[in-house]
Design an enzyme around this catalytic site. Structure first.
Site, short mmCIF file in Angstrom:
data_model
loop_
_atom_site.label_atom_id
_atom_site.label_comp_id
_atom_site.label_asym_id
_atom_site.label_seq_id
_atom_site.Cartn_x
_atom_site.Cartn_y
_atom_site.Cartn_z
N THR A 72 -90.53 55.01 103.03
CA THR A 72 -90.50 56.11 102.06
C THR A 72 -89.13 56.78 102.04
O THR A 72 -88.56 57.03 100.97
CB THR A 72 -91.59 57.14 102.37
OG1 THR A 72 -92.87 56.53 102.18
CG2 THR A 72 -91.48 58.34 101.45
N ASN A 151 -97.71 45.08 97.65
CA ASN A 151 -98.56 45.38 98.80
C ASN A 151 -100.05 45.25 98.49
O ASN A 151 -100.86 45.20 99.41
CB ASN A 151 -98.27 46.80 99.30
CG ASN A 151 -98.34 47.82 98.19
OD1 ASN A 151 -97.60 47.75 97.22
ND2 ASN A 151 -99.23 48.80 98.33
N HIS A 201 -93.55 49.48 110.96
CA HIS A 201 -94.99 49.38 111.25
C HIS A 201 -95.69 48.29 110.45
O HIS A 201 -96.86 48.00 110.70
CB HIS A 201 -95.68 50.72 111.02
CG HIS A 201 -95.89 51.09 109.59
ND1 HIS A 201 -97.12 50.96 108.98
CD2 HIS A 201 -95.06 51.58 108.65
CE1 HIS A 201 -97.03 51.37 107.73
NE2 HIS A 201 -95.78 51.76 107.51
N CYS A 326 -101.48 54.35 100.97
CA CYS A 326 -100.84 55.59 100.54
C CYS A 326 -101.55 56.21 99.35
O CYS A 326 -101.25 57.34 98.96
CB CYS A 326 -99.38 55.33 100.20
SG CYS A 326 -98.43 54.77 101.62
#
Length: 383
Positions: A72, A151, A201, A326
């Protein structure tokens, strides 16, 4: 039965060797890399070594790597700072309709400042057309931002082709590679990428750390104002334990290991698909099946509300998702599927994302498929 985690596109568990490196760093490498005493010098040496590891993984130069808090921050920095720095040259930006919120939200912010944003559409497989990009390019286009891999569907976008097109255009080329970095070989030089965002991550590293690749010659001021860390490009004391953990995760992802995982993860995906085909449930796959990440499957299950299905699977100890983590807490449907099928399509509420990791097993896939088939069969018959 042990819990089954099939949501690696959202985040991955840290590799045990990463945990070991970070544990040692937390206890032994507490010096500030900017300090000139022996504790600071040791920390700085470790930071330098980690930077070299990251750069080598991309065929980049060490000083082109800026350590940060993750995807981000990288996306926001690349997009907003490029736009503001190049504003006098033009105010037109191109992106796609299927980007992560970390890209779409900065675009909205820039639009509020008067920038003109073009969102490239996608077809029903979730792919953009290069002809649309070429048609959208203008003399005043200053930035093109396209994700490497989606994603939600796993689609791999034509980054090499876009880079080739932009060689003849002065626009800065930014790539969100958060989902792709851990799965695909990436050579920023060969691909013509100017800016690239990565988050640890997503490839068995720690949360809260990542990096931004910034090619030599791409100039904009630090997004964060403060100290002179990262060669004055990102203020704030570096998260050394996190950076060392990320570097370890990268060293574990050798080209040979990436290739091995690709084959193994594809086997897991193929096994699940075969199990579903052998059952009596209705299903299909969303996305471009010919050009996608092997570990991400987006399933459409007609007449099955994914919220109900997710709850039932969760109660059975099985973790999957309906899309980006998200936005998963939002009642709004997937913007990616909406771009593919239209906002009124029932597919938006009938789709499930399953994403695998290196530690998953065929036995887990078989257990999951049995439970998924049973739940879907019950729900489809009930409907």
């Amino acid at each position: 039965m042990a819990a089954i985690y099939f949501d690696h596109a959202a985040t991955t568990p840290m590799h045990p060797e990463v945990v070991a490196v970070m544990t040692q760093a937390l206890t032994e490498s507490f010096g500030n890399p900017s300090s000139i005493h022996q504790f600071g010098r040791r920390a700085h040496q470790q930071l330098t070594a980690a930077r070299q590891i990251v750069a080598s993984s991309l065929n980049a130069k060490p000083h082109e790597i800026i350590f940060n808090s993750g995807g981000t921050e990288g996306d926001n920095t690349a997009i907003i700072q490029t736009a503001l720095a190049r504003k006098a040259e033009g105010m037109h930006i191109i992106t796609t309709a299927i980007e992560h919120p970390a890209v779409l939200e900065p675009m909205k912010y820039l639009a509020s400042l008067g920038f003109d944003i073009t969102y490239l559409p996608v077809d029903q497989t979730g792919m953009i057309a290069l002809a649309d990009l070429q048609a959208a390019l203008r003399p005043e286009t200053i930035l093109v931002s396209v994700m490497f891999a989606n994603n939600e569907t796993g689609n791999i976008l034509p980054i090499a082709e876009i880079g080739a097109i932009l060689k003849a255009h002065p626009a800065t080329f930014h790539v969100d590679a958060v989902q792709a970095y851990g799965a695909l070989p990436i050579d920023v030089t060969a691909l013509g990428i100017d800016l690239l965002s990565v988050s640890a991550h997503k490839f068995n590293g720690p949360k809260g750390v990542g990096f931004l690749y910034k090619k030599d010659g791409v100039n904009f001021p630090s997004f964060l104002k403060g100290g002179e860390q990262e060669e004055k490009r990102r203020a704030g004391t570096e998260n050394l334990p996190g950076i060392l953990g990320m570097a370890k995760a990268i060293t574990l992802l050798t080209p040979a290991e990436k290739a091995r995982r690709k084959v193994y993860l594809q086997k897991l995906a193929d096994t699940l698909i075969a199990q579903l085909k052998a059952s009596d449930i209705e299903f299909s796959l969303n996305g471009n099946l010919e050009n996608k990440l092997p570990h991400v499957l987006n399933l459409r299950l007609p007449r099955v509300n994914h919220d109900i299905l997710l709850t039932r699977l969760d109660l059975a100890g099985m973790a999957v998702s309906s899309g980006s983590a998200c936005t998963a807490g939002n009642i709004e449907p997937s913007h990616v599927l909406a771009a593919m099928y239209g906002e009124e399509s029932p597919i938006l509420k009938e789709s499930l994302r399953v994403s695998f990791g290196y530690e998953n097993t065929l036995e887990e896939v078989e257990q999951f498929s049995q439970r998924l088939i049973a739940e879907v069969s019950r729900l489809q018959k009930k409907d």
